[in-house]
Design an enzyme around this catalytic site. Sequence first.
Site, mmCIF file in Angstrom:
data_model
loop_
_atom_site.group_PDB
_atom_site.id
_atom_site.type_symbol
_atom_site.label_atom_id
_atom_site.label_comp_id
_atom_site.label_asym_id
_atom_site.label_seq_id
_atom_site.Cartn_x
_atom_site.Cartn_y
_atom_site.Cartn_z
ATOM 1 N N VAL A 244 0.854 -1.184 0.000
ATOM 2 C CA VAL A 244 0.000 0.000 0.000
ATOM 3 C C VAL A 244 0.892 1.236 0.000
ATOM 4 C CG1 VAL A 244 -1.701 1.334 1.309
ATOM 5 C CG2 VAL A 244 -1.876 -1.162 1.239
ATOM 6 N N ALA B 108 4.360 4.073 3.253
ATOM 7 C CA ALA B 108 3.919 2.851 2.571
ATOM 8 C C ALA B 108 4.048 1.682 3.539
ATOM 9 C CB ALA B 108 4.777 2.583 1.341
ATOM 10 N N LYS B 109 3.494 0.566 3.189
ATOM 11 C CA LYS B 109 3.684 -0.662 3.964
ATOM 12 C C LYS B 109 3.361 -1.845 3.062
ATOM 13 C CE LYS B 109 4.812 -1.519 8.273
ATOM 14 N NZ LYS B 109 5.709 -0.669 9.086
ATOM 15 N N GLY B 110 4.015 -2.980 3.329
ATOM 16 C CA GLY B 110 3.752 -4.167 2.524
ATOM 17 C C GLY B 110 3.520 -5.367 3.415
#
Length: 437
Positions: free
Chosen positions: A80, A125-127
């Site tokens: 994201v 962001a982050k995953g």
Amino acid sequence: MNMPFKRNVYERAIYKEPAPILDRENPFQSMMERFDIAAEILELDAGFYEYLCTPSRIHITAIPVVMDDGRLRVFDGMRVIHNEILGPSKGGIRYTPHVTIDEVKALAAWMTWKCAVVNVPFGGAKGGVACNPQEMSPGELERLTRRYTANLIDVFGPDRDIPAPDMNTNEQIMAWIVDTYSMHARRTEQAVVTGKPIMLGGSIGRKEATGRGVMTVTLAAMERLRVRPSQCKVAVQGFGNVGSVAARLLAEQGCKIVGVSDVSGGYFNENGLNIQEVVEYASANKNSLAGYQNAQVISNDDLLTLEVDVLVPAAKEAQITRKNVERVRARIISEGANGPTAPEADDLLNQQGVLVIPDILANAGGVTVSYFEWVQNRQGYYWSLDRVNRRLDRVMRASFDSVYDTAQKYGVSLRIGAYVLAIDKVASALRMRGIYA
Ligand code: NAD
């Protein structure tokens, strides 16, 4: 016409999906509750509010992996990008069986505010990948990581989106991402991730950076309260990466660390613990304090309510809640962990006159040195530990002062001051950039 944001005017886009994480003590919901207060103080335009709560892009990808026994399994992967207004997006990747898109969206937003507070030129962001790394072989994890990277090759990049380690991901996984990305780019590209092994372009000082930042902002708070470190008693909850480094560095500054704890319980010595000895004990004991002798054993709840000047919660979320807040006796709380104070405890702490240094400031030393790592990779020039630490101290100190001044200006807590500062920065940049049509 500009419409100022009003709380609960409409549902936030970030929480539109059914989310399994919306219980009252959830750290992300905690964050959004504070965000809303700050947005109202800033009289943020309702359209801007929606923009800033909505992820700019969400990537979902299927990751096929041939397992060691020859079976093919397909894992869900996501990334994201919450916001890229201040620069390329930045945030970790977590490997956990139950990771959800809502959790990743919320964590991505959190990164946006954290970077803005410390003035790091990144967005958030982050995953995540839904998998259980404990049940996977190194080979399976490597194939999963490489395929996740290959699937998102157009998303990642030093100028676009820069991942880092998070829950259950580490230096080795970052090394595989560097290698996969570099194979596609036909050149070695170290700046595509941070948190790499030092040999592959990681920054010296990164491991200690979060605990070090906690120490710096805690000393800054002591100065504001006109107390010297040598007059301060400190308790630290959690003795992992953040807690042990913060305890050691605060002790080096002259503080008396009277209590520490980990999952095994709390350890108290009113004359001050020998922190070097505690650190050595833990590292010889599989990072556990269980069985440590030169202290009285107390419960974790007792540790949080010790009569100390400074409390450093550095373990996990929702530790200071309605249940124990009235028994907290510290004058300063320096939040090493993410979300250790539940929102319902904020007002009571304020009324009790406790100075809370909020997580998005106190533990931002880690992302700050990640930024230094990216800068060093791009310069191809590596700094000494002394330079990393001096620059980190400067950033943390300046960020503390900005948050403090903002809080004074609006007559709010440091926590709300930090959110006001972050939202104002990102919203002002958005206003200047304008909306591309
Ligand atoms: P870690 O896994 O190294 O250490 C966690 C410590 O907390 C361990 O000592 C564990 O035993 C202890 N703990 C767990 N549950 C506990 C409980 N109920 N009571 C007391 N102690 C308990 O983790 P870390 O990297 O030190 O991270 C700690 C916190 O700081 C987390 O909230 C993390 O999200 C946050 N944080 C870490 C970094 C970083 O750079 N490591 C950066 C920003 C924020």
